[in-house]
Design a protein around this motif. Structure first.
Motif, PDB file in Angstrom:
ATOM      1  N   ASP A   1     -41.497 -16.979  15.357  1.00  0.00           N
ATOM      2  CA  ASP A   1     -41.666 -17.882  16.500  1.00  0.00           C
ATOM      3  C   ASP A   1     -40.856 -17.462  17.715  1.00  0.00           C
ATOM      4  N   GLY A   2     -40.768 -16.224  17.995  1.00  0.00           N
ATOM      5  CA  GLY A   2     -39.979 -15.799  19.150  1.00  0.00           C
ATOM      6  C   GLY A   2     -40.234 -14.358  19.468  1.00  0.00           C
ATOM      7  N   TYR A   3     -39.174 -13.596  19.571  1.00  0.00           N
ATOM      8  CA  TYR A   3     -39.299 -12.190  19.927  1.00  0.00           C
ATOM      9  C   TYR A   3     -39.810 -11.392  18.746  1.00  0.00           C
ATOM     10  N   ARG A   4     -40.806 -10.568  19.004  1.00  0.00           N
ATOM     11  CA  ARG A   4     -41.335  -9.715  17.954  1.00  0.00           C
ATOM     12  C   ARG A   4     -40.463  -8.477  17.792  1.00  0.00           C
ATOM     13  N   LEU A   5     -40.643  -7.805  16.668  1.00  0.00           N
ATOM     14  CA  LEU A   5     -39.834  -6.607  16.416  1.00  0.00           C
ATOM     15  C   LEU A   5     -40.046  -5.555  17.490  1.00  0.00           C
ATOM     16  N   GLY A   6     -41.248  -5.479  18.064  1.00  0.00           N
ATOM     17  CA  GLY A   6     -41.524  -4.480  19.086  1.00  0.00           C
ATOM     18  C   GLY A   6     -41.177  -4.926  20.483  1.00  0.00           C
ATOM     19  N   ASN A   7     -40.662  -6.169  20.633  1.00  0.00           N
ATOM     20  CA  ASN A   7     -40.328  -6.698  21.958  1.00  0.00           C
ATOM     21  C   ASN A   7     -38.978  -7.410  21.895  1.00  0.00           C
ATOM     22  N   PRO A   8     -37.900  -6.657  21.725  1.00  0.00           N
ATOM     23  CA  PRO A   8     -36.583  -7.276  21.536  1.00  0.00           C
ATOM     24  C   PRO A   8     -36.038  -7.872  22.839  1.00  0.00           C
ATOM     25  N   ARG A   9     -35.112  -8.796  22.672  1.00  0.00           N
ATOM     26  CA  ARG A   9     -34.400  -9.345  23.825  1.00  0.00           C
ATOM     27  C   ARG A   9     -33.157  -8.502  24.072  1.00  0.00           C
ATOM     28  N   SER A  10     -32.951  -8.123  25.308  1.00  0.00           N
ATOM     29  CA  SER A  10     -31.833  -7.250  25.663  1.00  0.00           C
ATOM     30  C   SER A  10     -30.664  -8.073  26.173  1.00  0.00           C
ATOM     31  N   VAL A  11     -29.475  -7.763  25.659  1.00  0.00           N
ATOM     32  CA  VAL A  11     -28.243  -8.436  26.079  1.00  0.00           C
ATOM     33  C   VAL A  11     -27.251  -7.374  26.567  1.00  0.00           C
TER      34      VAL A  11
ATOM     35  N   MET B   1     -24.665  27.389  29.714  1.00  0.00           N
ATOM     36  CA  MET B   1     -24.643  28.411  30.758  1.00  0.00           C
ATOM     37  C   MET B   1     -23.743  29.563  30.322  1.00  0.00           C
ATOM     38  N   PRO B   2     -24.107  30.806  30.654  1.00  0.00           N
ATOM     39  CA  PRO B   2     -23.369  31.953  30.119  1.00  0.00           C
ATOM     40  C   PRO B   2     -22.005  32.197  30.768  1.00  0.00           C
ATOM     41  N   TYR B   3     -21.831  31.801  32.037  1.00  0.00           N
ATOM     42  CA  TYR B   3     -20.602  32.152  32.750  1.00  0.00           C
ATOM     43  C   TYR B   3     -19.918  30.965  33.424  1.00  0.00           C
ATOM     44  N   GLU B   4     -20.638  29.851  33.635  1.00  0.00           N
ATOM     45  CA  GLU B   4     -20.120  28.758  34.438  1.00  0.00           C
ATOM     46  C   GLU B   4     -19.510  27.650  33.567  1.00  0.00           C
ATOM     47  N   SER B   5     -18.450  27.030  34.075  1.00  0.00           N
ATOM     48  CA  SER B   5     -17.835  25.876  33.431  1.00  0.00           C
ATOM     49  C   SER B   5     -18.189  24.618  34.217  1.00  0.00           C
ATOM     50  N   VAL B   6     -18.288  23.488  33.504  1.00  0.00           N
ATOM     51  CA  VAL B   6     -18.764  22.241  34.116  1.00  0.00           C
ATOM     52  C   VAL B   6     -17.766  21.118  33.837  1.00  0.00           C
ATOM     53  N   THR B   7     -17.488  20.327  34.877  1.00  0.00           N
ATOM     54  CA  THR B   7     -16.707  19.105  34.732  1.00  0.00           C
ATOM     55  C   THR B   7     -17.605  17.938  35.121  1.00  0.00           C
ATOM     56  N   ALA B   8     -17.707  16.936  34.239  1.00  0.00           N
ATOM     57  CA  ALA B   8     -18.647  15.840  34.490  1.00  0.00           C
ATOM     58  C   ALA B   8     -18.068  14.524  33.987  1.00  0.00           C
ATOM     59  N   ARG B   9     -18.661  13.438  34.458  1.00  0.00           N
ATOM     60  CA  ARG B   9     -18.330  12.095  33.989  1.00  0.00           C
ATOM     61  C   ARG B   9     -19.631  11.326  33.781  1.00  0.00           C
ATOM     62  N   TYR B  10     -19.529  10.254  33.002  1.00  0.00           N
ATOM     63  CA  TYR B  10     -20.712   9.459  32.674  1.00  0.00           C
ATOM     64  C   TYR B  10     -20.424   7.983  32.917  1.00  0.00           C
ATOM     65  N   ALA B  11     -21.374   7.313  33.556  1.00  0.00           N
ATOM     66  CA  ALA B  11     -21.358   5.853  33.643  1.00  0.00           C
ATOM     67  C   ALA B  11     -22.185   5.321  32.484  1.00  0.00           C
ATOM     68  N   LEU B  12     -21.571   4.495  31.625  1.00  0.00           N
ATOM     69  CA  LEU B  12     -22.209   4.009  30.406  1.00  0.00           C
ATOM     70  C   LEU B  12     -22.456   2.505  30.508  1.00  0.00           C
ATOM     71  N   ALA B  13     -23.655   2.089  30.148  1.00  0.00           N
ATOM     72  CA  ALA B  13     -24.009   0.666  30.098  1.00  0.00           C
ATOM     73  C   ALA B  13     -24.567   0.370  28.718  1.00  0.00           C
ATOM     74  N   LEU B  14     -23.847  -0.452  27.932  1.00  0.00           N
ATOM     75  CA  LEU B  14     -24.216  -0.743  26.556  1.00  0.00           C
ATOM     76  C   LEU B  14     -25.021  -2.039  26.479  1.00  0.00           C
ATOM     77  N   LYS B  15     -26.112  -1.982  25.744  1.00  0.00           N
ATOM     78  CA  LYS B  15     -26.965  -3.148  25.528  1.00  0.00           C
ATOM     79  C   LYS B  15     -27.148  -3.369  24.029  1.00  0.00           C
ATOM     80  N   ALA B  16     -27.301  -4.659  23.663  1.00  0.00           N
ATOM     81  CA  ALA B  16     -27.700  -5.020  22.299  1.00  0.00           C
ATOM     82  C   ALA B  16     -29.145  -5.497  22.351  1.00  0.00           C
ATOM     83  N   LEU B  17     -29.974  -4.952  21.492  1.00  0.00           N
ATOM     84  CA  LEU B  17     -31.379  -5.337  21.416  1.00  0.00           C
ATOM     85  C   LEU B  17     -31.553  -6.254  20.206  1.00  0.00           C
ATOM     86  N   LEU B  18     -31.861  -7.524  20.474  1.00  0.00           N
ATOM     87  CA  LEU B  18     -31.983  -8.520  19.427  1.00  0.00           C
ATOM     88  C   LEU B  18     -33.457  -8.692  19.061  1.00  0.00           C
TER      89      LEU B  18
END
Length: 227
Positions: free
Chosen positions: A135-145, A113-130
Motif C-alpha cells: 500500500d505505498g512505495y513499490r520496490l521499483g519506486n523507492p522514497r529517497s531521504v 595516465m602514464p606520466y601525470e599526477s592528479v589531485t582531486a576532491r569529491y562532493a558527496l551527497a548520501l541518500k537512503a532509498l526506502l
C-alpha cells in the motif's frame, strides 16, 4: 613576445630572410574546436610583426638567457589537460556502522595516465532509498531521504595508482530511516546511494627540462658557431 594592439602574446616563428613570412605561432590565444569541427582563425585581426637581425654575440646572450630559464624549471610542473574517462575513474562504496547509525562512504580514484599526477576532491551527497511492498512505495519506486553531505580531498594520485578517502555521516535522519526500514508493517528494505561530484584541483607532469636544454644547446650551437 608580448602582444600589443593587433598582435597577440606568444611565440612567433618567421623565415630568416626578408620579407620574414610567418611560419607558426604558439600561445594561449590559439583557438581550436575539441569536437573535430573546422579550426577557427588564429589571428583576428592579422598580427603585425617587426623583425630585426642581430649579430652572433646577441644570439649567444639570448640563448644563455633561455638556458637559465630552462634550468630554473622544476622536474614537475602544472599542466592543463582534460583526462579521458579511461584515464581517470572513481568508485564509491557505502558501509553501515553498528546498527547502521553511521555510514562510511569511501571514494577511490584510479589514475591510469602514464606520466601525470592528479589531485582531486569529491562532493558527496548520501541518500537512503526506502522501499515498500504494501500500500505505498513499490520496490521499483523507492522514497529517497537525504542523509547528509560532505567534501573529501584525496591524496595526490601518481601515475598508475589508486588513492582513497573516507567520510562518515549519520544523525537523527539516518536513525529514523533505519527505524522506518525495519518496520515489519511497512518498509522492508533500505539501500544507500551516494552522488559524487569530482573536482580536479590540479594535474602535474614532467617538465622535460633536460630534453629542452639539450635541444636548446643543439640549436644554439648551429646558429652561433660561426659568430
Amino acid at each position: 613576445m608580448l602582444g600589443s594592439g593587433g598582435t597577440r602574446a606568444g611565440t612567433y616563428w618567421v623565415t630568416a630572410s626578408a620579407p620574414h613570412r610567418l611560419l607558426g605561432y604558439s600561445g594561449f590565444d590559439v583557438l581550436h574546436d575539441g569536437d573535430g569541427e573546422p579550426h577557427e582563425s588564429m589571428f583576428d585581426p592579422v598580427a603585425k610583426l617587426s623583425v630585426r637581425t642581430e649579430n652572433a654575440a646577441t644570439a649567444r646572450g639570448t640563448y644563455e638567457a633561455m638556458r637559465t630559464a630552462v634550468r630554473s624549471l622544476p622536474s614537475v610542473v602544472p599542466i592543463s589537460t582534460e583526462p579521458d574517462p579511461e584515464e581517470l575513474s572513481e568508485t564509491v562504496d557505502e558501509e553501515c556502522g553498528a546498527l547502521c547509525h553511521t555510514v562510511t562512504v569511501t571514494v577511490s580514484l584510479t589514475n591510469r595516465m602514464p606520466y601525470e599526477s592528479v589531485t582531486a576532491r569529491y562532493a558527496l551527497a548520501l541518500k537512503a532509498l526506502l522501499h515498500k511492498d504494501e500500500d505505498g512505495y513499490r520496490l521499483g519506486n523507492p522514497r529517497s531521504v537525504d542523509i547528509g553531505s560532505c567534501t573529501v580531498r584525496l591524496p595526490t594520485a601518481k601515475p598508475g595508482t589508486t588513492v582513497r578517502a573516507v567520510c562518515t555521516m549519520g544523525g537523527p535522519v539516518l536513525r529514523k530511516a533505519v527505524q522506518t526500514a525495519s518496520d515489519q508493517h511497512g518498509f522492508v528494505q533500505m539501500t544507500l546511494q551516494t552522488e559524487a561530484t569530482r573536482q580536479v584541483d590540479g594535474i602535474t607532469g614532467p617538465s622535460h627540462a633536460k630534453d629542452l636544454l639539450q635541444k636548446l644547446d643543439l640549436h644554439a650551437g648551429q646558429i652561433t658557431r660561426t659568430g
